[in-house]
Motif scaffolding. Structure first.
Motif, PDB file in Angstrom:
ATOM      1  N   ASP A   1     -16.235  22.756  31.146  1.00 37.58           N
ATOM      2  CA  ASP A   1     -17.630  23.681  31.158  1.00 37.58           C
ATOM      3  C   ASP A   1     -18.161  24.286  29.808  1.00 37.58           C
ATOM      4  OD1 ASP A   1     -15.319  25.700  31.085  1.00 37.58           O
ATOM      5  OD2 ASP A   1     -16.774  27.022  32.208  1.00 37.58           O
ATOM      6  N   LEU A   2     -17.173  24.424  28.429  1.00 39.66           N
ATOM      7  CA  LEU A   2     -17.415  24.432  28.291  1.00 39.66           C
ATOM      8  C   LEU A   2     -16.744  24.307  26.446  1.00 39.66           C
ATOM      9  CD1 LEU A   2     -16.479  28.694  28.047  1.00 39.66           C
ATOM     10  CD2 LEU A   2     -18.827  27.958  28.315  1.00 39.66           C
ATOM     11  N   ILE A   3     -18.184  24.043  25.056  1.00 43.02           N
ATOM     12  CA  ILE A   3     -17.329  23.849  24.277  1.00 43.02           C
ATOM     13  C   ILE A   3     -17.638  24.359  22.961  1.00 43.02           C
ATOM     14  CG2 ILE A   3     -18.422  21.620  22.398  1.00 43.02           C
ATOM     15  CD1 ILE A   3     -19.366  19.855  24.971  1.00 43.02           C
ATOM     16  N   PHE A   4     -16.436  24.275  22.612  1.00 38.18           N
ATOM     17  CA  PHE A   4     -16.478  24.961  21.695  1.00 38.18           C
ATOM     18  C   PHE A   4     -16.374  24.524  19.390  1.00 38.18           C
ATOM     19  CE2 PHE A   4     -14.248  27.378  23.926  1.00 38.18           C
ATOM     20  CZ  PHE A   4     -14.134  28.438  24.847  1.00 38.18           C
ATOM     21  N   SER A   5     -16.728  24.753  18.748  1.00 35.42           N
ATOM     22  CA  SER A   5     -17.352  23.772  17.442  1.00 35.42           C
ATOM     23  C   SER A   5     -17.046  24.788  15.568  1.00 35.42           C
ATOM     24  CB  SER A   5     -18.542  23.533  17.733  1.00 35.42           C
ATOM     25  OG  SER A   5     -19.318  24.575  17.391  1.00 35.42           O
ATOM     26  N   VAL A   6     -16.117  24.456  15.320  1.00 38.52           N
ATOM     27  CA  VAL A   6     -16.065  25.120  13.985  1.00 38.52           C
ATOM     28  C   VAL A   6     -16.662  24.202  13.237  1.00 38.52           C
ATOM     29  CG1 VAL A   6     -14.569  26.725  14.577  1.00 38.52           C
ATOM     30  CG2 VAL A   6     -14.006  24.680  13.931  1.00 38.52           C
ATOM     31  N   ALA A   7     -17.215  24.805  11.682  1.00 38.27           N
ATOM     32  CA  ALA A   7     -17.988  24.125  10.654  1.00 38.27           C
ATOM     33  C   ALA A   7     -17.822  24.630   9.116  1.00 38.27           C
ATOM     34  CB  ALA A   7     -20.079  24.119  11.042  1.00 38.27           C
ATOM     35  N   LYS A   8     -17.892  24.024   8.269  1.00 31.93           N
ATOM     36  CA  LYS A   8     -18.017  25.003   6.737  1.00 31.93           C
ATOM     37  C   LYS A   8     -19.394  26.324   7.278  1.00 31.93           C
ATOM     38  CE  LYS A   8     -17.122  20.416   4.485  1.00 31.93           C
ATOM     39  NZ  LYS A   8     -16.951  19.344   3.716  1.00 31.93           N
ATOM     40  N   ASP A   9     -19.898  26.705   7.698  1.00 31.41           N
ATOM     41  CA  ASP A   9     -20.567  27.876   7.706  1.00 31.41           C
ATOM     42  C   ASP A   9     -20.208  28.937   8.612  1.00 31.41           C
ATOM     43  OD1 ASP A   9     -20.579  27.314  10.302  1.00 31.41           O
ATOM     44  OD2 ASP A   9     -22.459  26.748  10.791  1.00 31.41           O
ATOM     45  N   GLN A  10     -19.225  29.283   8.089  1.00 30.20           N
ATOM     46  CA  GLN A  10     -18.297  30.224   8.829  1.00 30.20           C
ATOM     47  C   GLN A  10     -18.302  30.842  10.318  1.00 30.20           C
ATOM     48  OE1 GLN A  10     -18.921  33.355   5.908  1.00 30.20           O
ATOM     49  NE2 GLN A  10     -19.041  31.824   3.945  1.00 30.20           N
ATOM     50  N   HIS A  11     -19.316  30.420  11.128  1.00 25.82           N
ATOM     51  CA  HIS A  11     -19.114  30.070  12.379  1.00 25.82           C
ATOM     52  C   HIS A  11     -18.529  29.311  13.258  1.00 25.82           C
ATOM     53  CE1 HIS A  11     -22.019  33.315  11.474  1.00 25.82           C
ATOM     54  NE2 HIS A  11     -23.368  30.944   9.907  1.00 25.82           N
ATOM     55  N   VAL A  12     -17.396  30.381  14.926  1.00 25.44           N
ATOM     56  CA  VAL A  12     -17.330  29.814  15.933  1.00 25.44           C
ATOM     57  C   VAL A  12     -18.774  29.871  16.606  1.00 25.44           C
ATOM     58  CG1 VAL A  12     -15.334  29.687  17.035  1.00 25.44           C
ATOM     59  CG2 VAL A  12     -15.278  30.535  14.761  1.00 25.44           C
ATOM     60  N   CYS A  13     -18.984  28.347  17.379  1.00 25.96           N
ATOM     61  CA  CYS A  13     -19.814  28.301  18.070  1.00 25.96           C
ATOM     62  C   CYS A  13     -18.844  27.741  19.521  1.00 25.96           C
ATOM     63  CB  CYS A  13     -21.215  27.567  18.168  1.00 25.96           C
ATOM     64  SG  CYS A  13     -21.877  28.598  16.547  1.00 25.96           S
TER      65      CYS A  13
END
Lengths: 357, 66
Positions: free
Chosen positions: A29-41
Protein backbone atom coordinates in the motif's frame (compact mmCIF):
# COMPACT_ATOMS: atom_id res chain seq x y z
CA UNK A 1 -9.12 3.27 -25.63
CA UNK A 2 -9.89 2.30 -22.06
CA UNK A 3 -6.77 0.15 -21.90
CA UNK A 4 -4.62 3.17 -22.72
CA UNK A 5 -6.33 5.16 -20.03
CA UNK A 6 -5.73 2.54 -17.35
CA UNK A 7 -2.08 2.38 -18.44
CA UNK A 8 -1.63 6.12 -17.94
CA UNK A 9 1.01 6.46 -15.24
CA UNK A 10 0.68 8.60 -12.16
CA UNK A 11 3.47 11.14 -11.93
CA UNK A 12 4.84 11.37 -8.39
CA UNK A 13 6.37 14.81 -7.99
CA UNK A 14 8.01 15.75 -4.74
CA UNK A 15 11.68 15.04 -5.11
CA UNK A 16 13.79 17.87 -6.47
CA UNK A 17 16.77 15.81 -7.53
CA UNK A 18 17.46 12.43 -9.22
CA UNK A 19 15.85 9.40 -7.56
CA UNK A 20 18.24 6.79 -6.15
CA UNK A 21 15.94 4.00 -4.88
CA UNK A 22 12.23 3.19 -4.67
CA UNK A 23 10.63 0.38 -2.70
CA UNK A 24 7.16 -0.94 -1.83
CA UNK A 25 6.38 -2.17 1.67
CA UNK A 26 5.38 -5.83 2.00
CA UNK A 27 1.68 -5.04 2.01
CA UNK A 28 2.13 -2.94 -1.13
CA UNK A 29 0.00 0.00 0.00
CA UNK A 30 3.01 2.31 0.41
CA UNK A 31 6.02 3.28 -1.70
CA UNK A 32 9.21 4.61 -0.11
CA UNK A 33 11.57 6.73 -2.18
CA UNK A 34 14.99 8.32 -1.70
CA UNK A 35 16.87 10.82 -3.85
CA UNK A 36 19.85 13.10 -4.12
CA UNK A 37 17.77 15.86 -2.45
CA UNK A 38 18.31 14.41 1.07
CA UNK A 39 14.61 13.62 1.58
CA UNK A 40 12.97 10.29 2.22
CA UNK A 41 9.37 10.24 0.96
CA UNK A 42 6.46 7.88 1.47
CA UNK A 43 3.53 7.66 -0.96
CA UNK A 44 0.21 5.83 -1.28
CA UNK A 45 0.65 3.28 -4.06
CA UNK A 46 -3.05 3.41 -4.98
CA UNK A 47 -3.18 7.07 -6.03
CA UNK A 48 0.37 8.41 -5.78
CA UNK A 49 -0.50 10.87 -3.03
CA UNK A 50 2.43 11.80 -0.77
CA UNK A 51 1.86 10.71 2.78
CA UNK A 52 4.92 12.29 4.31
CA UNK A 53 8.66 12.84 4.40
CA UNK A 54 11.43 11.85 6.78
CA UNK A 55 13.89 14.68 7.30
CA UNK A 56 17.28 14.31 8.92
CA UNK A 57 19.88 13.34 6.32
CA UNK A 58 22.37 15.98 5.20
CA UNK A 59 23.40 14.46 1.87
CA UNK A 60 22.20 12.23 -0.95
CA UNK A 61 20.16 9.32 0.36
CA UNK A 62 21.32 6.28 -1.61
CA UNK A 63 19.13 3.50 -0.27
CA UNK A 64 15.98 2.71 1.70
CA UNK A 65 14.30 -0.36 3.18
CA UNK A 66 11.17 -0.89 5.24
CA UNK A 67 10.34 -3.51 7.87
CA UNK A 68 7.88 -6.36 7.30
CA UNK A 69 5.10 -4.71 9.34
CA UNK A 70 6.03 -1.16 8.20
CA UNK A 71 7.02 -0.23 11.76
CA UNK A 72 10.42 1.17 10.88
CA UNK A 73 12.40 2.41 7.89
CA UNK A 74 16.15 2.29 7.37
CA UNK A 75 18.16 4.56 5.06
CA UNK A 76 21.78 4.84 3.88
CA UNK A 77 23.24 8.20 2.97
CA UNK A 78 26.24 9.99 1.46
CA UNK A 79 26.37 11.99 4.72
CA UNK A 80 28.30 9.02 6.21
CA UNK A 81 25.31 7.77 8.17
CA UNK A 82 22.55 5.23 8.31
CA UNK A 83 19.28 6.12 10.03
CA UNK A 84 16.57 4.01 11.60
CA UNK A 85 13.22 5.84 11.48
CA UNK A 86 9.86 5.30 13.11
CA UNK A 87 7.76 4.69 9.99
CA UNK A 88 4.57 6.16 11.44
CA UNK A 89 5.78 9.48 12.84
CA UNK A 90 9.10 9.98 11.01
CA UNK A 91 11.11 10.30 14.22
CA UNK A 92 14.76 9.22 14.18
CA UNK A 93 15.19 6.15 16.38
CA UNK A 94 18.90 5.62 15.84
CA UNK A 95 21.82 6.88 13.73
CA UNK A 96 24.84 4.81 12.73
CA UNK A 97 27.93 6.88 11.83
CA UNK A 98 30.47 5.66 9.30
CA UNK A 99 33.80 6.88 7.88
CA UNK A 100 32.58 6.93 4.27
CA UNK A 101 29.25 7.23 2.39
CA UNK A 102 26.69 4.47 2.98
CA UNK A 103 25.55 3.28 -0.45
CA UNK A 104 23.07 0.53 0.29
CA UNK A 105 21.07 -0.87 3.19
CA UNK A 106 18.72 -3.82 3.52
CA UNK A 107 16.96 -5.63 6.34
CA UNK A 108 17.39 -9.40 6.57
CA UNK A 109 14.26 -11.42 5.60
CA UNK A 110 13.38 -11.96 9.31
CA UNK A 111 14.21 -8.31 10.17
CA UNK A 112 16.60 -9.39 12.93
CA UNK A 113 19.66 -8.06 11.08
CA UNK A 114 20.47 -5.33 8.60
CA UNK A 115 23.47 -4.41 6.54
CA UNK A 116 25.01 -1.17 5.35
CA UNK A 117 27.32 -1.15 2.37
CA UNK A 118 29.88 1.58 2.97
CA UNK A 119 31.78 2.97 0.01
CA UNK A 120 35.43 2.53 -0.82
CA UNK A 121 36.26 6.24 -0.58
CA UNK A 122 38.06 8.68 1.75
CA UNK A 123 40.75 6.06 2.35
CA UNK A 124 38.19 3.52 3.58
CA UNK A 125 37.73 -0.03 2.31
CA UNK A 126 34.36 -0.90 0.73
CA UNK A 127 32.60 -2.97 3.40
CA UNK A 128 29.33 -4.74 4.04
CA UNK A 129 28.63 -4.14 7.74
CA UNK A 130 26.02 -6.46 9.26
CA UNK A 131 24.32 -5.29 12.46
CA UNK A 132 21.99 -7.19 14.77
CA UNK A 133 18.82 -5.19 15.32
CA UNK A 134 17.61 -4.67 18.85
CA UNK A 135 13.88 -5.04 18.16
CA UNK A 136 12.78 -4.81 21.80
CA UNK A 137 13.99 -1.19 21.98
CA UNK A 138 14.61 0.21 18.51
CA UNK A 139 16.26 3.38 19.87
CA UNK A 140 19.03 1.33 21.51
CA UNK A 141 21.19 -0.17 18.76
CA UNK A 142 24.79 -1.35 18.74
CA UNK A 143 27.48 0.55 16.84
CA UNK A 144 29.46 -2.68 16.60
CA UNK A 145 28.69 -4.79 13.55
CA UNK A 146 28.34 -8.54 14.17
CA UNK A 147 30.16 -9.12 10.88
CA UNK A 148 32.16 -7.08 8.37
CA UNK A 149 32.83 -8.23 4.83
CA UNK A 150 35.76 -6.21 3.46
CA UNK A 151 36.66 -5.66 -0.18
CA UNK A 152 39.94 -7.50 -0.80
CA UNK A 153 41.09 -5.37 -3.73
CA UNK A 154 41.39 -1.77 -4.84
CA UNK A 155 38.55 0.62 -5.75
CA UNK A 156 38.21 -0.89 -9.25
CA UNK A 157 36.57 -3.99 -7.73
CA UNK A 158 34.73 -2.32 -4.82
CA UNK A 159 31.20 -3.52 -4.02
CA UNK A 160 28.49 -1.24 -5.44
CA UNK A 161 25.27 -3.07 -4.46
CA UNK A 162 24.24 -5.91 -2.14
CA UNK A 163 21.23 -8.03 -1.17
CA UNK A 164 20.18 -10.73 1.31
CA UNK A 165 19.29 -14.25 0.18
CA UNK A 166 16.52 -16.52 1.49
CA UNK A 167 16.71 -17.23 5.20
CA UNK A 168 19.33 -14.49 5.61
CA UNK A 169 21.82 -17.22 4.67
CA UNK A 170 23.95 -15.32 2.16
CA UNK A 171 24.87 -11.80 1.12
CA UNK A 172 25.12 -11.23 -2.62
CA UNK A 173 27.24 -8.29 -3.78
CA UNK A 174 27.75 -6.64 -7.15
CA UNK A 175 31.08 -4.95 -7.89
CA UNK A 176 32.52 -2.05 -9.90
CA UNK A 177 34.36 -4.44 -12.25
CA UNK A 178 31.14 -6.29 -13.14
CA UNK A 179 31.66 -9.30 -10.90
CA UNK A 180 29.13 -10.71 -8.45
CA UNK A 181 29.97 -12.49 -5.21
CA UNK A 182 28.20 -14.63 -2.63
CA UNK A 183 29.24 -14.57 1.04
CA UNK A 184 28.12 -16.66 3.99
CA UNK A 185 26.16 -14.12 6.06
CA UNK A 186 27.24 -15.62 9.40
CA UNK A 187 30.98 -16.23 8.76
CA UNK A 188 31.69 -13.76 5.93
CA UNK A 189 33.38 -16.50 3.93
CA UNK A 190 33.45 -15.90 0.16
CA UNK A 191 31.60 -18.79 -1.47
CA UNK A 192 31.27 -17.80 -5.13
CA UNK A 193 32.62 -15.11 -7.41
CA UNK A 194 31.68 -14.72 -11.07
CA UNK A 195 32.71 -12.09 -13.61
CA UNK A 196 29.14 -11.58 -14.76
CA UNK A 197 29.45 -8.26 -16.62
CA UNK A 198 31.93 -6.14 -18.53
CA UNK A 199 31.10 -3.02 -16.53
CA UNK A 200 29.90 -1.98 -13.08
CA UNK A 201 26.94 -3.73 -11.45
CA UNK A 202 24.15 -1.19 -10.86
CA UNK A 203 21.45 -3.18 -9.07
CA UNK A 204 20.65 -6.56 -7.53
CA UNK A 205 17.06 -7.54 -6.72
CA UNK A 206 15.91 -10.97 -5.61
CA UNK A 207 12.82 -13.01 -6.47
CA UNK A 208 9.98 -12.94 -3.90
CA UNK A 209 11.32 -16.12 -2.24
CA UNK A 210 14.92 -14.80 -2.47
CA UNK A 211 16.26 -17.98 -4.12
CA UNK A 212 17.35 -16.28 -7.36
CA UNK A 213 18.17 -12.73 -8.35
CA UNK A 214 18.50 -10.35 -11.26
CA UNK A 215 21.59 -8.14 -11.57
CA UNK A 216 21.94 -5.23 -13.98
CA UNK A 217 24.98 -3.51 -15.43
CA UNK A 218 26.21 -0.45 -17.28
CA UNK A 219 27.33 -2.89 -20.01
CA UNK A 220 23.68 -2.83 -21.28
CA UNK A 221 22.78 -6.30 -20.01
CA UNK A 222 20.98 -7.90 -17.13
CA UNK A 223 21.37 -11.44 -15.88
CA UNK A 224 19.41 -13.90 -13.75
CA UNK A 225 21.35 -16.13 -11.32
CA UNK A 226 20.44 -18.94 -8.96
CA UNK A 227 21.66 -18.10 -5.46
CA UNK A 228 22.62 -21.61 -4.31
CA UNK A 229 24.47 -22.77 -7.43
CA UNK A 230 25.38 -19.30 -8.75
CA UNK A 231 24.43 -20.69 -12.16
CA UNK A 232 23.55 -18.22 -14.92
CA UNK A 233 19.86 -18.83 -15.66
CA UNK A 234 18.94 -16.11 -18.15
CA UNK A 235 20.29 -13.03 -19.89
CA UNK A 236 18.46 -9.90 -21.09
CA UNK A 237 20.03 -7.63 -23.69
CA UNK A 238 19.22 -3.93 -23.68
CA UNK A 239 20.34 -1.07 -25.95
CA UNK A 240 21.51 1.27 -23.20
CA UNK A 241 23.17 1.05 -19.78
CA UNK A 242 20.85 -0.73 -17.30
CA UNK A 243 20.60 1.01 -13.93
CA UNK A 244 17.97 -1.17 -12.32
CA UNK A 245 16.18 -4.47 -12.87
CA UNK A 246 13.50 -6.35 -10.99
CA UNK A 247 11.59 -9.61 -11.19
CA UNK A 248 7.80 -9.30 -11.32
CA UNK A 249 5.80 -11.60 -9.08
CA UNK A 250 2.80 -13.48 -10.61
CA UNK A 251 3.91 -12.92 -14.22
CA UNK A 252 7.17 -14.35 -15.53
CA UNK A 253 8.55 -10.96 -16.49
CA UNK A 254 11.65 -8.94 -15.73
CA UNK A 255 11.70 -5.13 -15.87
CA UNK A 256 14.82 -3.22 -16.96
CA UNK A 257 15.34 0.51 -16.61
CA UNK A 258 18.22 2.76 -17.56
CA UNK A 259 19.33 4.95 -20.43
CA UNK A 260 22.29 6.80 -21.79
CA UNK A 261 24.11 8.93 -19.25
CA UNK A 262 23.28 12.61 -19.82
CA UNK A 263 26.84 13.37 -20.90
CA UNK A 264 26.63 10.75 -23.68
CA UNK A 265 23.15 11.54 -25.05
CA UNK A 266 24.39 14.12 -27.56
CA UNK A 267 26.90 11.63 -28.93
CA UNK A 268 24.26 8.91 -29.41
CA UNK A 269 22.92 8.41 -32.93
CA UNK A 270 19.69 10.35 -33.32
CA UNK A 271 20.13 11.87 -29.87
CA UNK A 272 17.94 9.17 -28.35
CA UNK A 273 18.47 8.56 -24.69
CA UNK A 274 16.55 5.27 -24.52
CA UNK A 275 15.02 6.21 -21.20
CA UNK A 276 12.22 3.64 -21.46
CA UNK A 277 11.39 0.82 -19.09
CA UNK A 278 11.71 -2.50 -20.91
CA UNK A 279 9.61 -5.55 -20.15
CA UNK A 280 11.31 -8.88 -20.88
CA UNK A 281 9.85 -12.37 -20.69
CA UNK A 282 11.79 -13.89 -17.83
CA UNK A 283 11.92 -17.42 -19.27
CA UNK A 284 12.16 -16.74 -23.03
CA UNK A 285 14.47 -13.71 -22.69
CA UNK A 286 12.53 -11.72 -25.36
CA UNK A 287 11.70 -8.06 -24.98
CA UNK A 288 7.90 -7.96 -25.09
CA UNK A 289 7.20 -4.33 -24.32
CA UNK A 290 8.54 -0.95 -23.34
CA UNK A 291 7.11 2.00 -21.48
CA UNK A 292 8.29 5.50 -22.32
CA UNK A 293 7.91 8.56 -20.16
CA UNK A 294 11.03 9.62 -18.32
CA UNK A 295 13.16 12.30 -19.94
CA UNK A 296 16.35 11.16 -18.23
CA UNK A 297 17.73 7.70 -17.38
CA UNK A 298 15.70 5.48 -15.08
CA UNK A 299 17.76 5.01 -11.92
CA UNK A 300 15.58 2.63 -9.95
CA UNK A 301 12.63 0.23 -10.30
CA UNK A 302 10.41 -1.64 -7.89
CA UNK A 303 7.35 -3.85 -8.31
CA UNK A 304 4.28 -4.20 -6.13
CA UNK A 305 4.42 -7.46 -4.13
CA UNK A 306 1.32 -8.74 -5.96
CA UNK A 307 2.67 -7.58 -9.34
CA UNK A 308 -0.21 -5.28 -10.25
CA UNK A 309 1.83 -2.08 -10.37
CA UNK A 310 5.41 -0.92 -10.56
CA UNK A 311 7.22 2.34 -9.96
CA UNK A 312 10.27 3.86 -11.64
CA UNK A 313 12.47 6.67 -10.34
CA UNK A 314 14.38 8.82 -12.80
CA UNK A 315 17.41 11.01 -13.11
CA UNK A 316 14.79 13.65 -14.09
CA UNK A 317 13.59 13.80 -10.47
CA UNK A 318 10.22 12.18 -11.22
CA UNK A 319 8.69 8.91 -10.17
CA UNK A 320 6.22 7.21 -12.49
CA UNK A 321 3.72 4.81 -10.99
CA UNK A 322 2.20 2.35 -13.46
CA UNK A 323 -0.88 0.32 -12.65
CA UNK A 324 -0.76 -2.49 -15.13
CA UNK A 325 -3.76 -3.09 -17.41
CA UNK A 326 -5.55 -6.40 -17.73
CA UNK A 327 -3.99 -6.96 -21.16
CA UNK A 328 -0.55 -6.98 -19.53
CA UNK A 329 -1.60 -9.42 -16.82
CA UNK A 330 -3.39 -11.66 -19.32
CA UNK A 331 -0.52 -11.72 -21.79
CA UNK A 332 0.76 -15.21 -22.49
CA UNK A 333 2.76 -16.94 -25.19
CA UNK A 334 0.93 -19.74 -27.02
CA UNK A 335 3.11 -22.35 -25.33
CA UNK A 336 2.25 -20.92 -21.92
CA UNK A 337 -1.48 -21.07 -22.72
CA UNK A 338 -1.14 -24.68 -23.87
CA UNK A 339 0.84 -25.67 -20.79
CA UNK A 340 -1.74 -24.05 -18.53
CA UNK A 341 -4.64 -25.68 -20.35
CA UNK A 342 -2.98 -29.09 -20.00
CA UNK A 343 -2.43 -28.57 -16.29
CA UNK A 344 -6.09 -27.59 -15.80
CA UNK A 345 -7.19 -30.67 -17.69
CA UNK A 346 -5.05 -32.92 -15.52
CA UNK A 347 -6.17 -31.25 -12.30
CA UNK A 348 -9.86 -31.26 -13.08
CA UNK A 349 -10.07 -34.68 -14.62
CA UNK A 350 -7.72 -37.09 -12.88
CA UNK A 351 -9.32 -40.03 -14.71
CA UNK A 352 -8.02 -38.75 -18.01
CA UNK A 353 -4.50 -39.53 -16.84
CA UNK A 354 -5.39 -43.05 -15.79
CA UNK A 355 -6.79 -43.82 -19.23
CA UNK A 356 -3.57 -42.65 -20.84
CA UNK A 357 -1.50 -44.75 -18.50
CA UNK B 1 -0.65 -27.47 -35.08
CA UNK B 2 -1.32 -26.27 -38.66
CA UNK B 3 1.26 -23.50 -38.46
CA UNK B 4 3.70 -25.94 -36.95
CA UNK B 5 3.44 -28.14 -40.03
CA UNK B 6 3.80 -25.39 -42.59
CA UNK B 7 6.57 -23.34 -41.05
CA UNK B 8 9.67 -25.20 -39.96
CA UNK B 9 11.31 -22.17 -38.34
CA UNK B 10 8.24 -21.39 -36.31
CA UNK B 11 7.96 -25.03 -35.30
CA UNK B 12 11.52 -24.90 -34.04
CA UNK B 13 10.75 -21.76 -32.02
CA UNK B 14 7.63 -23.21 -30.45
CA UNK B 15 9.44 -26.40 -29.47
CA UNK B 16 12.31 -24.34 -28.07
CA UNK B 17 9.90 -22.28 -25.95
CA UNK B 18 8.15 -25.41 -24.76
CA UNK B 19 11.52 -26.75 -23.61
CA UNK B 20 12.46 -23.49 -21.88
CA UNK B 21 9.11 -23.43 -20.08
CA UNK B 22 9.48 -27.04 -18.91
CA UNK B 23 13.08 -26.47 -17.82
CA UNK B 24 12.01 -23.42 -15.81
CA UNK B 25 9.14 -25.28 -14.16
CA UNK B 26 11.36 -28.16 -13.08
CA UNK B 27 14.01 -25.69 -11.83
CA UNK B 28 11.35 -23.91 -9.76
CA UNK B 29 9.84 -27.07 -8.30
CA UNK B 30 13.31 -28.27 -7.24
CA UNK B 31 14.04 -24.89 -5.63
CA UNK B 32 10.72 -24.83 -3.77
CA UNK B 33 11.37 -28.36 -2.46
CA UNK B 34 14.84 -27.31 -1.28
CA UNK B 35 13.45 -24.18 0.36
CA UNK B 36 10.75 -26.17 2.22
CA UNK B 37 13.42 -28.52 3.63
CA UNK B 38 15.53 -25.54 4.69
CA UNK B 39 12.59 -23.94 6.54
CA UNK B 40 11.65 -27.22 8.29
CA UNK B 41 15.28 -27.69 9.40
CA UNK B 42 15.38 -24.15 10.84
CA UNK B 43 12.18 -24.81 12.81
CA UNK B 44 13.57 -28.07 14.20
CA UNK B 45 16.69 -26.26 15.42
CA UNK B 46 14.51 -23.66 17.15
CA UNK B 47 12.37 -26.36 18.77
CA UNK B 48 15.45 -28.16 20.12
CA UNK B 49 16.54 -24.95 21.84
CA UNK B 50 13.15 -24.73 23.62
CA UNK B 51 13.42 -28.37 24.76
CA UNK B 52 16.82 -27.76 26.40
CA UNK B 53 15.39 -24.97 28.56
CA UNK B 54 12.53 -27.19 29.74
CA UNK B 55 14.94 -29.92 30.94
CA UNK B 56 16.81 -27.50 33.18
CA UNK B 57 13.61 -26.41 34.95
CA UNK B 58 12.50 -30.01 35.68
CA UNK B 59 15.82 -30.77 37.42
CA UNK B 60 15.34 -27.79 39.72
CA UNK B 61 11.89 -29.06 40.76
CA UNK B 62 13.31 -32.44 41.81
CA UNK B 63 15.72 -30.75 44.22
CA UNK B 64 12.84 -28.94 46.00
CA UNK B 65 10.96 -32.25 46.68
CA UNK B 66 14.00 -33.82 48.44
Amino acid sequence: MSSNKSMRPILLTGHERPLTQVKYNREGDLIFSVAKDQHVCVWYSSNGERLGTYDGHKGTVWSVDVSLETEFVVTASADFSGILWNAENGKILYTWNFNSPAKRCELSPDNKFLFFLTDQAMGQVGTVKIFQLNTSDLSKQSDEPVLEILNKGDASIKPTVAAWSYGGKYIITGHADGSITKYDATTGEELNRVKAFKETVTDIQTSSDKTYFVASSKDQTSRLYDIDTFELLKEYLSDAPVNSACITPVKDFVLLGGGQDAKNVTTTAGGEGRFDCKIFHKIFEDQIGRIKGHFGPINCLSTHPDGHSFVSGGEDGFMRLHHLPKSYLDFQYEVEKTAEALQHQNNENPDALKVDA
Amino acid sequence: SDTMDTNAALRELILQRKKLLNDWKSYRSKTIEKLDKFIIKRKEIELEKVKTIKEVIIEENEEVIE
